[in-house]
Design a protein around this motif. Sequence first.
Motif, PDB file in Angstrom:
ATOM      1  N   GLU A 181       0.840  -1.194   0.000  1.00  0.00           N
ATOM      2  CA  GLU A 181       0.000   0.000   0.000  1.00  0.00           C
ATOM      3  C   GLU A 181       0.879   1.249   0.000  1.00  0.00           C
ATOM      4  O   GLU A 181       0.587   2.240  -0.679  1.00  0.00           O
ATOM      5  CB  GLU A 181      -0.936  -0.014   1.203  1.00  0.00           C
ATOM      6  CG  GLU A 181      -2.054  -1.054   1.080  1.00  0.00           C
ATOM      7  CD  GLU A 181      -2.940  -1.113   2.305  1.00  0.00           C
ATOM      8  OE1 GLU A 181      -4.172  -0.973   2.141  1.00  0.00           O
ATOM      9  OE2 GLU A 181      -2.409  -1.293   3.431  1.00  0.00           O
ATOM     10  N   ARG A 182       1.976   1.203   0.746  1.00  0.00           N
ATOM     11  CA  ARG A 182       2.920   2.323   0.775  1.00  0.00           C
ATOM     12  C   ARG A 182       3.611   2.480  -0.583  1.00  0.00           C
ATOM     13  O   ARG A 182       3.752   3.595  -1.104  1.00  0.00           O
ATOM     14  CB  ARG A 182       3.959   2.120   1.879  1.00  0.00           C
ATOM     15  CG  ARG A 182       4.978   3.251   1.989  1.00  0.00           C
ATOM     16  CD  ARG A 182       5.720   3.198   3.318  1.00  0.00           C
ATOM     17  NE  ARG A 182       6.553   2.022   3.427  1.00  0.00           N
ATOM     18  CZ  ARG A 182       7.816   1.957   3.021  1.00  0.00           C
ATOM     19  NH1 ARG A 182       8.383   3.021   2.461  1.00  0.00           N
ATOM     20  NH2 ARG A 182       8.528   0.857   3.169  1.00  0.00           N
TER      21      ARG A 182
ATOM     22  N   ARG B  16       1.204   4.128  -2.969  1.00  0.00           N
ATOM     23  CA  ARG B  16       1.056   5.568  -2.731  1.00  0.00           C
ATOM     24  C   ARG B  16       2.262   6.326  -3.286  1.00  0.00           C
ATOM     25  O   ARG B  16       2.120   7.363  -3.945  1.00  0.00           O
ATOM     26  CB  ARG B  16       0.912   5.850  -1.233  1.00  0.00           C
ATOM     27  CG  ARG B  16      -0.437   5.494  -0.651  1.00  0.00           C
ATOM     28  CD  ARG B  16      -0.605   6.103   0.738  1.00  0.00           C
ATOM     29  NE  ARG B  16       0.440   5.677   1.674  1.00  0.00           N
ATOM     30  CZ  ARG B  16       0.370   4.597   2.426  1.00  0.00           C
ATOM     31  NH1 ARG B  16      -0.709   3.807   2.358  1.00  0.00           N
ATOM     32  NH2 ARG B  16       1.351   4.274   3.255  1.00  0.00           N
ATOM     33  N   GLU B  17       3.461   5.808  -3.024  1.00  0.00           N
ATOM     34  CA  GLU B  17       4.683   6.459  -3.506  1.00  0.00           C
ATOM     35  C   GLU B  17       4.733   6.513  -5.030  1.00  0.00           C
ATOM     36  O   GLU B  17       5.331   7.420  -5.604  1.00  0.00           O
ATOM     37  CB  GLU B  17       5.917   5.697  -3.005  1.00  0.00           C
ATOM     38  CG  GLU B  17       6.136   5.771  -1.497  1.00  0.00           C
ATOM     39  CD  GLU B  17       7.276   4.864  -1.048  1.00  0.00           C
ATOM     40  OE1 GLU B  17       7.808   4.122  -1.901  1.00  0.00           O
ATOM     41  OE2 GLU B  17       7.632   4.903   0.142  1.00  0.00           O
TER      42      GLU B  17
ATOM     43  N   GLY C  27       1.958   6.469  -7.071  1.00  0.00           N
ATOM     44  CA  GLY C  27       0.728   6.967  -7.669  1.00  0.00           C
ATOM     45  C   GLY C  27      -0.155   5.884  -8.247  1.00  0.00           C
ATOM     46  O   GLY C  27      -0.885   6.095  -9.220  1.00  0.00           O
TER      47      GLY C  27
ATOM     48  N   GLU D 263      -2.405   3.912  -6.271  1.00  0.00           N
ATOM     49  CA  GLU D 263      -3.396   3.458  -5.286  1.00  0.00           C
ATOM     50  C   GLU D 263      -4.648   2.888  -5.944  1.00  0.00           C
ATOM     51  O   GLU D 263      -5.221   1.904  -5.451  1.00  0.00           O
ATOM     52  CB  GLU D 263      -3.816   4.610  -4.352  1.00  0.00           C
ATOM     53  CG  GLU D 263      -2.689   5.193  -3.530  1.00  0.00           C
ATOM     54  CD  GLU D 263      -2.150   6.473  -4.132  1.00  0.00           C
ATOM     55  OE1 GLU D 263      -1.907   7.414  -3.353  1.00  0.00           O
ATOM     56  OE2 GLU D 263      -1.989   6.524  -5.375  1.00  0.00           O
TER      57      GLU D 263
END
Length: 487
Positions: free
Chosen positions: A84-85, A88-89, A91, A93
């Motif tokens: 998930e991280r 996010r990093e 783009g 998600e």
Amino acid sequence: MVSNSQPSRQISAAADLDFPLLKFSDDRSDWWTVRNAVEGLQIFGGIGSGKTSGSGRMVATSFLKNGFGGIVLCAKPDEASEWERYARESGRENDLIIFREDSEWRFNPLQYETTRSGKGAGITMNITELFMTVFKMGQRITGSSSEEKERFWENAMKRCVNRVVDLLKLAREEVTIYNMVEILSSAPEGEDALNKIAHELKDEEIIEWGKTDYCVKCLYNAGENSNTLQEERDFNLVFNYFLRDFAKLDDRVRSTIKEMFLGFCEPFLTGILNDHFAQDTNITPEITFEGKIIVLDFAVKDYLVAGIYAQSIFKYLWQQAVERRNVKIHPLPVFLWVDESQYFVNEYDTIFQTTARSSRACSVFLTQNISNYYAQMGGQDATAKVDSLLGNLSTKIFHCNNDHVTNEWAANTIGKAFRNVTSVNVGNQQSAGLAQQLHWQVEPREFTVLRKGGEENNFLVDAVITITGKKWRDGKNFGIRQFHQIS
């Protein structure tokens, strides 16, 4: 210092096999490309070596930043949150799908294989092979390898599954674990059954019998539905198996076959395997071809054997779907990510890797040491199987390790080179000489002192990298590089 080659999603560029995913320097000789990725990657590193947070993170985020879809298998409870991280990093998600116990997602492997589109779908032999592959996984997981069983039992089991699947298909019943269990549990057996069959019961008597016997009900419906020549042939095989061969088997043989069959099915009748892998299907492997990332959050540390079953099933069918896909229609590479890979490797991984390049599939396996593989693979040919798998993974990244078997294997993989060695003879007449001798290019002990990241190392992680067919800018077949570890 290694860097990702692209800061954003570059679908058209990343479909090029020579597109760089990681750049170890500005020199093209030091680039790790899509071509290298689809030829497979194995990362070794002891506990705390930085293999996941160092090279693992950089490779994972390079896949995401370039739009790749894929699947992630989870051994540790925090694996899903890590991805998930990463998403996010990068783009990504909106492309991340977390398949977990409290999710809406369900995948019935038998239903999928029966109803999927494309050639070969619904063929009994393929459904049976799926069943047997998962059965063998279970045997290895529980510590008893099917290779060690008599070949008779494996053939008997396979024949039984073939007939059960054919019977359900002919009877127009859904091919599910539950229905397969019902068939075998209610199959006629013993003298009483044979006496009934010998009396050539009338249709109404068979229908009445079928009210309390699911197998008989299916046999009756199968006979009624067999209209084509092939269906009639299949029905004769099914009829003879259940009403003659199986019923007349010695009690010990019949009970052994049933116990093997029902023992495999048991985990799918309750818990997460029943809820998410034995009902309907609303998620399929093919969505990864469009850039979706499926994280199978059934961590082995939480779900134990059930977690291995669930993820191994999806992995196996994803691999087959990837092999079937048309890369002209879906040119974007996909990835298989397996940390703590000793839990999940099997013989099919070797087969898959032989065609991964043409399928544009990037397999990434991470584990502490090669000894894990030898122990988990099991059987008399464990070493040969592991060596075969690793031989088909062209990129090897070695982090700090204290396992001498892995370190010697790594040193041998990188190979030896001639070194100038000075010799001095001290005696009545002193002399000196210079000779060339073969020595490891990287000594096994050197792997024990590679930096492991953390504050004391400025969050830098060392790794020795070797890639089949590659010469680095210094002309060697390996490179020692650093990865920055996020604190």
